[in-house]
Design an enzyme around this catalytic site. Sequence first.
Site, mmCIF file in Angstrom:
data_model
loop_
_atom_site.group_PDB
_atom_site.id
_atom_site.type_symbol
_atom_site.label_atom_id
_atom_site.label_comp_id
_atom_site.label_asym_id
_atom_site.label_seq_id
_atom_site.Cartn_x
_atom_site.Cartn_y
_atom_site.Cartn_z
ATOM 1 N N LYS A 8 -8.232 -36.226 -45.739
ATOM 2 C CA LYS A 8 -7.135 -35.397 -46.242
ATOM 3 C C LYS A 8 -5.922 -36.280 -46.522
ATOM 4 O O LYS A 8 -5.339 -36.853 -45.607
ATOM 5 C CB LYS A 8 -6.791 -34.306 -45.224
ATOM 6 C CG LYS A 8 -7.961 -33.371 -44.930
ATOM 7 C CD LYS A 8 -7.616 -32.307 -43.919
ATOM 8 C CE LYS A 8 -7.308 -32.858 -42.554
ATOM 9 N NZ LYS A 8 -7.249 -31.803 -41.513
ATOM 10 N N GLY A 55 -0.412 -25.273 -39.467
ATOM 11 C CA GLY A 55 -1.766 -24.713 -39.470
ATOM 12 C C GLY A 55 -2.626 -25.132 -40.635
ATOM 13 O O GLY A 55 -3.758 -24.656 -40.770
ATOM 14 N N THR A 56 -2.138 -26.043 -41.459
ATOM 15 C CA THR A 56 -2.880 -26.429 -42.668
ATOM 16 C C THR A 56 -4.270 -26.979 -42.335
ATOM 17 O O THR A 56 -5.269 -26.583 -42.943
ATOM 18 C CB THR A 56 -2.091 -27.489 -43.446
ATOM 19 O OG1 THR A 56 -0.785 -26.999 -43.718
ATOM 20 C CG2 THR A 56 -2.779 -27.820 -44.753
ATOM 21 N N GLY A 57 -4.332 -27.913 -41.378
ATOM 22 C CA GLY A 57 -5.617 -28.543 -41.064
ATOM 23 C C GLY A 57 -6.621 -27.578 -40.477
ATOM 24 O O GLY A 57 -7.803 -27.584 -40.848
ATOM 25 N N CYS A 58 -6.163 -26.728 -39.553
ATOM 26 C CA CYS A 58 -7.046 -25.724 -38.952
ATOM 27 C C CYS A 58 -7.585 -24.784 -40.028
ATOM 28 O O CYS A 58 -8.774 -24.441 -40.041
ATOM 29 C CB CYS A 58 -6.286 -24.898 -37.912
ATOM 30 S SG CYS A 58 -5.457 -25.857 -36.631
ATOM 31 N N THR A 71 4.236 -25.468 -43.415
ATOM 32 C CA THR A 71 2.827 -25.842 -43.569
ATOM 33 C C THR A 71 2.088 -25.898 -42.236
ATOM 34 O O THR A 71 1.028 -26.515 -42.137
ATOM 35 C CB THR A 71 2.732 -27.229 -44.241
ATOM 36 O OG1 THR A 71 3.482 -28.187 -43.451
ATOM 37 C CG2 THR A 71 3.296 -27.200 -45.652
#
Length: 269
Positions: A178, A211-214, A209
């Site tokens: 990412k 919580g983007t990865g989860c 932003t």
Amino acid sequence: MSAERVPPRVLTVAGSDSGGGAGIQADLKTMLALGVHGMSVLTAVTAQNSLGVQGAWELPVAAVRAQYRSVVDDIGVQAVKTGMLSSAELVETVAELISGTDAPAVVDPVGVSKHGDPLLAASALDSVRTRLLPVATVATPNLDEVAQLTGVRVRSEDDLRRAAAAVLEYGPRWVLIKGGHLSGEAVDLLTDGSEELVLRAPRHDNRHTHGTGCTLASAIACGLALGRPVPEAVTAAKEYVTGAIAAGFALGAGIGPVDHGWALRRGTP
């Protein structure tokens, strides 16, 4: 309800975010939005808000194992997603459980929170490398996590392939690097070492932003549970999380969450 109407089931193994923007809460919201039945194994409880993580309490390994077995042995799963696994013992337990489950696994090797708070003990890094990554169908590290796990520092888009190769050395079938922390477009690289897909999205001027990865990892798991091949599942997940970032909203005094429900308000994603 007939068997034909039961939605695919996705299990998240992760920590709780009391502010509702990341962790288990983000995972379950994503799963609802994308049409699967979300289930959860709680690995830790955090005191967390828009300003950061004020405290974290890991659950006993026996509790994590019991939750997992309770769900998988009775309900079954079509995909598993992992998030916060703070200790080597937890990492190794979850890796063992996944290896005995006939379902694809999306591993988000969470190292730090959006605010820079550590969520993985340094002593657990080797267990992530040698036990968890080898059972991953897709691993989804961000650039900080790549550096933690491999020592490779990505400073430009040209470095993404080198980072992906370093992560693939540990055994995941696919890796999604990412590149959201780079400047310019939001560029991610998906590869299994032979097939490669570069995913690009406009960068939205929105600081909210959390919580983007989860959310991205959960969306990939949803796609796999729905029977999509990995490149298709990742492409759809990238589109979903890009929309969620664009719709992210202020909450509290710090960094607000992405909006997991954005697609529901405009129809089926």
